[in-house]
Design a protein around this motif. Sequence first.
Motif, PDB file in Angstrom:
ATOM      1  N   ARG A  98       1.191   8.865   2.414  1.00  0.00           N
ATOM      2  CA  ARG A  98       2.018   9.027   3.603  1.00  0.00           C
ATOM      3  C   ARG A  98       2.818   7.790   3.993  1.00  0.00           C
ATOM      4  O   ARG A  98       3.912   7.907   4.525  1.00  0.00           O
ATOM      5  CB  ARG A  98       1.142   9.423   4.803  1.00  0.00           C
ATOM      6  CG  ARG A  98       0.494  10.777   4.669  1.00  0.00           C
ATOM      7  CD  ARG A  98       1.556  11.832   4.694  1.00  0.00           C
ATOM      8  NE  ARG A  98       1.023  13.121   4.306  1.00  0.00           N
ATOM      9  CZ  ARG A  98       1.424  14.259   4.818  1.00  0.00           C
ATOM     10  NH1 ARG A  98       2.347  14.287   5.749  1.00  0.00           N
ATOM     11  NH2 ARG A  98       0.918  15.385   4.395  1.00  0.00           N
ATOM     12  N   TYR A  99       2.254   6.601   3.761  1.00  0.00           N
ATOM     13  CA  TYR A  99       2.855   5.424   4.386  1.00  0.00           C
ATOM     14  C   TYR A  99       3.215   4.260   3.462  1.00  0.00           C
ATOM     15  O   TYR A  99       3.953   3.377   3.877  1.00  0.00           O
ATOM     16  CB  TYR A  99       1.931   4.905   5.498  1.00  0.00           C
ATOM     17  CG  TYR A  99       1.695   5.951   6.557  1.00  0.00           C
ATOM     18  CD1 TYR A  99       2.747   6.435   7.323  1.00  0.00           C
ATOM     19  CD2 TYR A  99       0.440   6.487   6.763  1.00  0.00           C
ATOM     20  CE1 TYR A  99       2.553   7.414   8.283  1.00  0.00           C
ATOM     21  CE2 TYR A  99       0.236   7.471   7.725  1.00  0.00           C
ATOM     22  CZ  TYR A  99       1.286   7.927   8.480  1.00  0.00           C
ATOM     23  OH  TYR A  99       1.088   8.887   9.415  1.00  0.00           O
ATOM     24  N   ALA A 100       2.721   4.203   2.251  1.00  0.00           N
ATOM     25  CA  ALA A 100       2.945   3.024   1.396  1.00  0.00           C
ATOM     26  C   ALA A 100       4.428   2.762   1.144  1.00  0.00           C
ATOM     27  O   ALA A 100       4.887   1.633   1.207  1.00  0.00           O
ATOM     28  CB  ALA A 100       2.195   3.168   0.080  1.00  0.00           C
ATOM     29  N   VAL A 101       5.165   3.790   0.830  1.00  0.00           N
ATOM     30  CA  VAL A 101       6.592   3.653   0.520  1.00  0.00           C
ATOM     31  C   VAL A 101       7.337   4.813   1.166  1.00  0.00           C
ATOM     32  O   VAL A 101       6.820   5.917   1.275  1.00  0.00           O
ATOM     33  CB  VAL A 101       6.821   3.672  -1.017  1.00  0.00           C
ATOM     34  CG1 VAL A 101       8.282   3.579  -1.349  1.00  0.00           C
ATOM     35  CG2 VAL A 101       6.060   2.540  -1.673  1.00  0.00           C
ATOM     36  N   TYR A 102       8.559   4.550   1.565  1.00  0.00           N
ATOM     37  CA  TYR A 102       9.377   5.596   2.153  1.00  0.00           C
ATOM     38  C   TYR A 102       9.616   6.725   1.150  1.00  0.00           C
ATOM     39  O   TYR A 102       9.926   6.462  -0.006  1.00  0.00           O
ATOM     40  CB  TYR A 102      10.715   5.010   2.616  1.00  0.00           C
ATOM     41  CG  TYR A 102      11.622   6.039   3.242  1.00  0.00           C
ATOM     42  CD1 TYR A 102      11.265   6.672   4.417  1.00  0.00           C
ATOM     43  CD2 TYR A 102      12.819   6.382   2.641  1.00  0.00           C
ATOM     44  CE1 TYR A 102      12.082   7.621   4.992  1.00  0.00           C
ATOM     45  CE2 TYR A 102      13.649   7.331   3.215  1.00  0.00           C
ATOM     46  CZ  TYR A 102      13.276   7.946   4.385  1.00  0.00           C
ATOM     47  OH  TYR A 102      14.082   8.892   4.953  1.00  0.00           O
ATOM     48  N   TYR A 103       9.446   7.940   1.582  1.00  0.00           N
ATOM     49  CA  TYR A 103       9.726   9.098   0.731  1.00  0.00           C
ATOM     50  C   TYR A 103      11.216   9.134   0.423  1.00  0.00           C
ATOM     51  O   TYR A 103      12.034   9.197   1.334  1.00  0.00           O
ATOM     52  CB  TYR A 103       9.361  10.388   1.458  1.00  0.00           C
ATOM     53  CG  TYR A 103       7.985  10.915   1.174  1.00  0.00           C
ATOM     54  CD1 TYR A 103       7.816  12.194   0.689  1.00  0.00           C
ATOM     55  CD2 TYR A 103       6.854  10.148   1.396  1.00  0.00           C
ATOM     56  CE1 TYR A 103       6.550  12.708   0.440  1.00  0.00           C
ATOM     57  CE2 TYR A 103       5.592  10.647   1.147  1.00  0.00           C
ATOM     58  CZ  TYR A 103       5.449  11.929   0.678  1.00  0.00           C
ATOM     59  OH  TYR A 103       4.210  12.426   0.437  1.00  0.00           O
ATOM     60  N   ARG A 104      11.546   9.079  -0.807  1.00  0.00           N
ATOM     61  CA  ARG A 104      12.943   9.161  -1.235  1.00  0.00           C
ATOM     62  C   ARG A 104      13.314  10.620  -1.421  1.00  0.00           C
ATOM     63  O   ARG A 104      12.724  11.299  -2.258  1.00  0.00           O
ATOM     64  CB  ARG A 104      13.154   8.433  -2.560  1.00  0.00           C
ATOM     65  CG  ARG A 104      12.751   7.001  -2.538  1.00  0.00           C
ATOM     66  CD  ARG A 104      13.811   6.164  -1.895  1.00  0.00           C
ATOM     67  NE  ARG A 104      13.313   4.793  -1.787  1.00  0.00           N
ATOM     68  CZ  ARG A 104      13.508   4.029  -0.754  1.00  0.00           C
ATOM     69  NH1 ARG A 104      14.191   4.463   0.261  1.00  0.00           N
ATOM     70  NH2 ARG A 104      13.038   2.815  -0.710  1.00  0.00           N
ATOM     71  N   PRO A 105      14.277  11.115  -0.671  1.00  0.00           N
ATOM     72  CA  PRO A 105      14.703  12.497  -0.905  1.00  0.00           C
ATOM     73  C   PRO A 105      15.469  12.565  -2.232  1.00  0.00           C
ATOM     74  O   PRO A 105      16.543  12.000  -2.349  1.00  0.00           O
ATOM     75  CB  PRO A 105      15.619  12.814   0.272  1.00  0.00           C
ATOM     76  CG  PRO A 105      15.581  11.639   1.188  1.00  0.00           C
ATOM     77  CD  PRO A 105      14.932  10.520   0.462  1.00  0.00           C
TER      78      PRO A 105
END
Length: 176
Positions: A157-164
Amino acid sequence: LYCKNKKNINFYAIDGTKKHLEILKKFQKKLKLKNIKTYNTFLEDINVLIKNKKIPKFDFIECNGVIHHTEDWEKILSLTFNLLKDDGIFLLAWCDPTLEFGWFHIKNQIAHRLGKDAKSRIKIGKSLFGYFDKKRYELTFNTNLFTEGWESWLADRYAVYYRPITPWKMREVLKK
């Protein structure tokens, strides 16, 4: 199981959470597999791992549900393809960019912007949102799998921004 039927197979596992690697080691012991090497790191560090550990070329690489978590997914794909043998197979799966779009992405972006690296972002996400996440996903948290996977869930959930990453963008990059 594939490893068990092959005598000369080497299996490398890279995961950002120790718990997943511990689970893999339990399977390794139970199935009496010998040639499994595990690395507790993130895909962004794969180039360092390649240099320091001298990882060989692979027949098969699976990247399942993590590529959208990386800072530079196109670079990671390039590194991955460089690790494949000429006739190697690459199995790739990633997150639908519209999945839970909204509040989840806001929390994810806050942790991403406040943290300096994956580990600090996990701590920030847990501190700011852990209580609310547990309330929202209460049924999931009560399962044995989730109890063992709390660290992994936070990393997801939080380690890295979800890349769309849309299917069209992925196809464009894979054609290169």
